[in-house]
Design an enzyme around this catalytic site. Structure first.
Site, PDB file in Angstrom:
ATOM      1  N   CYS A  80     -60.533  71.689  59.486  1.00  0.00           N
ATOM      2  CA  CYS A  80     -59.089  71.799  59.221  1.00  0.00           C
ATOM      3  C   CYS A  80     -58.578  73.203  59.475  1.00  0.00           C
ATOM      4  O   CYS A  80     -59.070  74.175  58.895  1.00  0.00           O
ATOM      5  CB  CYS A  80     -58.786  71.384  57.779  1.00  0.00           C
ATOM      6  SG  CYS A  80     -57.037  71.535  57.361  1.00  0.00           S
ATOM      7  N   ARG A  83     -55.862  75.235  56.311  1.00  0.00           N
ATOM      8  CA  ARG A  83     -56.388  75.464  54.970  1.00  0.00           C
ATOM      9  C   ARG A  83     -55.717  76.565  54.168  1.00  0.00           C
ATOM     10  O   ARG A  83     -56.032  76.752  52.993  1.00  0.00           O
ATOM     11  CB  ARG A  83     -57.909  75.697  55.051  1.00  0.00           C
ATOM     12  CG  ARG A  83     -58.661  74.418  55.342  1.00  0.00           C
ATOM     13  CD  ARG A  83     -60.153  74.658  55.432  1.00  0.00           C
ATOM     14  NE  ARG A  83     -60.581  75.043  56.771  1.00  0.00           N
ATOM     15  CZ  ARG A  83     -61.769  75.565  57.056  1.00  0.00           C
ATOM     16  NH1 ARG A  83     -62.632  75.796  56.069  1.00  0.00           N
ATOM     17  NH2 ARG A  83     -62.092  75.863  58.309  1.00  0.00           N
ATOM     18  N   TRP A 252     -49.609  67.920  56.786  1.00  0.00           N
ATOM     19  CA  TRP A 252     -48.565  67.582  57.748  1.00  0.00           C
ATOM     20  C   TRP A 252     -49.127  67.851  59.124  1.00  0.00           C
ATOM     21  O   TRP A 252     -50.156  68.512  59.277  1.00  0.00           O
ATOM     22  CB  TRP A 252     -47.274  68.350  57.492  1.00  0.00           C
ATOM     23  CG  TRP A 252     -47.453  69.821  57.300  1.00  0.00           C
ATOM     24  CD1 TRP A 252     -47.520  70.781  58.269  1.00  0.00           C
ATOM     25  CD2 TRP A 252     -47.594  70.511  56.040  1.00  0.00           C
ATOM     26  NE1 TRP A 252     -47.694  72.017  57.695  1.00  0.00           N
ATOM     27  CE2 TRP A 252     -47.740  71.884  56.328  1.00  0.00           C
ATOM     28  CE3 TRP A 252     -47.598  70.093  54.691  1.00  0.00           C
ATOM     29  CZ2 TRP A 252     -47.895  72.846  55.339  1.00  0.00           C
ATOM     30  CZ3 TRP A 252     -47.758  71.063  53.712  1.00  0.00           C
ATOM     31  CH2 TRP A 252     -47.905  72.413  54.026  1.00  0.00           C
ATOM     32  N   GLU A 257     -51.602  67.401  67.703  1.00  0.00           N
ATOM     33  CA  GLU A 257     -52.314  66.174  67.333  1.00  0.00           C
ATOM     34  C   GLU A 257     -51.612  64.962  67.937  1.00  0.00           C
ATOM     35  O   GLU A 257     -52.236  64.014  68.385  1.00  0.00           O
ATOM     36  CB  GLU A 257     -52.362  66.007  65.807  1.00  0.00           C
ATOM     37  CG  GLU A 257     -53.104  67.120  65.083  1.00  0.00           C
ATOM     38  CD  GLU A 257     -53.148  66.848  63.589  1.00  0.00           C
ATOM     39  OE1 GLU A 257     -52.269  67.365  62.878  1.00  0.00           O
ATOM     40  OE2 GLU A 257     -54.041  66.099  63.142  1.00  0.00           O
TER      41      GLU A 257
HETATM   42  N1  ARG Z   1     -55.225  63.787  64.116  1.00  0.00           N
HETATM   43  C1  ARG Z   1     -54.843  62.754  63.225  1.00  0.00           C
HETATM   44  C2  ARG Z   1     -53.648  62.002  63.792  1.00  0.00           C
HETATM   45  O1  ARG Z   1     -53.029  62.398  64.724  1.00  0.00           O
HETATM   46  C3  ARG Z   1     -54.494  63.287  61.845  1.00  0.00           C
HETATM   47  C4  ARG Z   1     -55.562  64.139  61.190  1.00  0.00           C
HETATM   48  C5  ARG Z   1     -55.064  64.949  60.004  1.00  0.00           C
HETATM   49  N2  ARG Z   1     -54.064  65.878  60.402  1.00  0.00           N
HETATM   50  C6  ARG Z   1     -53.407  66.710  59.596  1.00  0.00           C
HETATM   51  N3  ARG Z   1     -52.510  67.496  60.111  1.00  0.00           N
HETATM   52  N4  ARG Z   1     -53.641  66.749  58.292  1.00  0.00           N
HETATM   53  O2  ARG Z   1     -53.233  61.002  63.336  1.00  0.00           O
END
Ligand code: ARG
Length: 376
Positions: A80, A83, A252, A257
């Site tokens: 992560c 953090r 978030w 991602e």
């Molecule tokens: N990578 C994953 C997604 O796109 C989420 C993982 C957790 N990500 C976060 N920012 N807490 O669905």
């Protein structure tokens, strides 16, 4: 201390498991030190826990121990980048709930609390732990909010290919989406301890979504959107030797991602070719860097759209800076930040992000979150 126990009770106590006891006491020691609990109180608590384990093979954590342990699991999670905010985690202690309905309502509460009309909050909801000889509840979904992936007759996939197996299970269990689209929110599949799994729909008002637009490219033909909150629900939380297999948590999004992985990956929504075409790029040769250019604009669109709809998100440059700030803050406390470089470095513009230029020990400390086999 044994005089009150009958022979029978002594006999049924499970064989003492020294590693369980060690995990318990080493966590209690860390908790007490970091939370500045007086030493005599630590000793008293440790003795109580040891006797509880000797008598029953298990022990129950206090809400405060659970709360701090969940924060430490976040702080210790090497994958992560976010953090810096570990101390702000909101912890719902729902260990007393057991039926699938109760769990379902707690999950809806979690979504509302986390979503907060776009001003996202990091939340974890912790259900009863696994105990020797007793199963615990399981949430079958990998995240509380995910989009269905339907395998079509011609072999192509409508929706999110990563969720094809789960979608098939939901359909087999009787889920009937009103129509099949690219973005159908999957139902929750909740299995209470010792029960059969059950389906529950998430009412739309609990699912905040952001339609994608770009500041200068007309992206309407792609018709993309994404949900605001990623709530991971298939990881096991482990604190002081105790496993919590049902402990969904969220932060978030970092834009990449969605913009790089969920939309860009070949085996996900695979939007680079379509966007490159919209942008009029030459896709006939790699040296036009059409994928790179499309990736950047896709990521611009994600950050732009979340900002436009007032939904919290972080870009990868800021996230990188914050991570190094966190690492420095930890170093000032005499702690080393462990991390998994492959996961910390963002999937686009790696070397333009400061996290790229450091190395990190990737030792795994507990408490932590661990992957576990799918419940199905
Ligand atoms: N990578 C994953 C997604 O796109 C989420 C993982 C957790 N990500 C976060 N920012 N807490 O669905």
């Amino acid at each position: 201390m044994f005089q009150n126990l009958t022979r029978q009770q002594v006999h049924v106590a499970p064989p003492s498991n020294p590693s369980f006891l060690n995990e318990a006491t080493s966590y209690l020691r860390q908790y007490s030190e970091e939370c500045e609990i007086p030493y005599y109180q630590f000793l008293r608590r440790e003795g109580k826990v040891r006797r509880e384990i000797e008598a029953s093979g298990f022990y129950t954590q206090t809400t405060e121990e659970l709360r701090y342990g969940a924060k430490l699991a976040w702080r210790n999670n090497n994958r992560c980048i976010g953090r810096l905010y570990w101390k702000t985690l909101k912890v719902n202690d729902y260990r007393h709930l057991s039926s699938a309905e109760e769990i379902y309502h707690a999950l809806l509460d979690h979504l509302a609390m986390a979503t907060n009309d776009g001003n996202l909050r990091s939340v974890i909801t912790i259900f009863a732990p696994e105990r020797p000889g007793f199963p615990s509840a399981r949430i079958w979904n990998s995240q509380l909010i995910r989009y269905a992936g339907y395998r079509q007759a011609d072999g192509s996939i409508l929706g999110d290919p990563i969720n094809v197996n789960f979608t098939e299970i939901a359909l087999e269990m009787g889920w009937r989406p009103s129509q099949r689209t690219n973005f159908d929110v999957l139902p929750l599949i909740i299995q209470a301890a010792g029960d059969a799994p059950r389906l529950f729909e998430i009412p739309p008002e609990f699912v905040l979504e952001v339609p994608m637009s770009h500041p200068s490219i007309d992206m309407r033909p792609l018709d993309l959107k994404w949900h605001a909150v990623p709530v991971i629900s298939n990881m096991r939380l482990e604190i002081g030797g105790i496993s919590y297999p049902a402990a969904p948590f969220n932060g978030w999004y970092m834009g990449t991602e969605i913009g790089a992985r969920n939309f860009g990956d070949n085996d996900r929504y695979n939007q680079l070719p379509a966007l490159a075409k919209l942008m009029g790029l030459d896709t006939s040769s790699n040296i036009s860097l059409w994928k790179d250019r499309a990736l950047v604009e896709l990521n611009v669109a994600v950050l732009h759209s979340f900002a436009k709809h007032g939904v919290k998100i972080i870009d990868h440059h800021t996230a990188s800076e914050y991570f190094l700030h966190h690492r420095q803050q930890e170093a000032d406390k005499g702690r080393t930040t462990t991390a998994d470089w492959d996961w910390i470095v963002p999937p686009i513009s790696g070397s333009a992000c400061p996290v790229f230029h450091h190395t990190y020990p990737d030792t795994v400390h507990k408490p932590n979150f661990f992957n576990m086999p799918d419940a199905y």
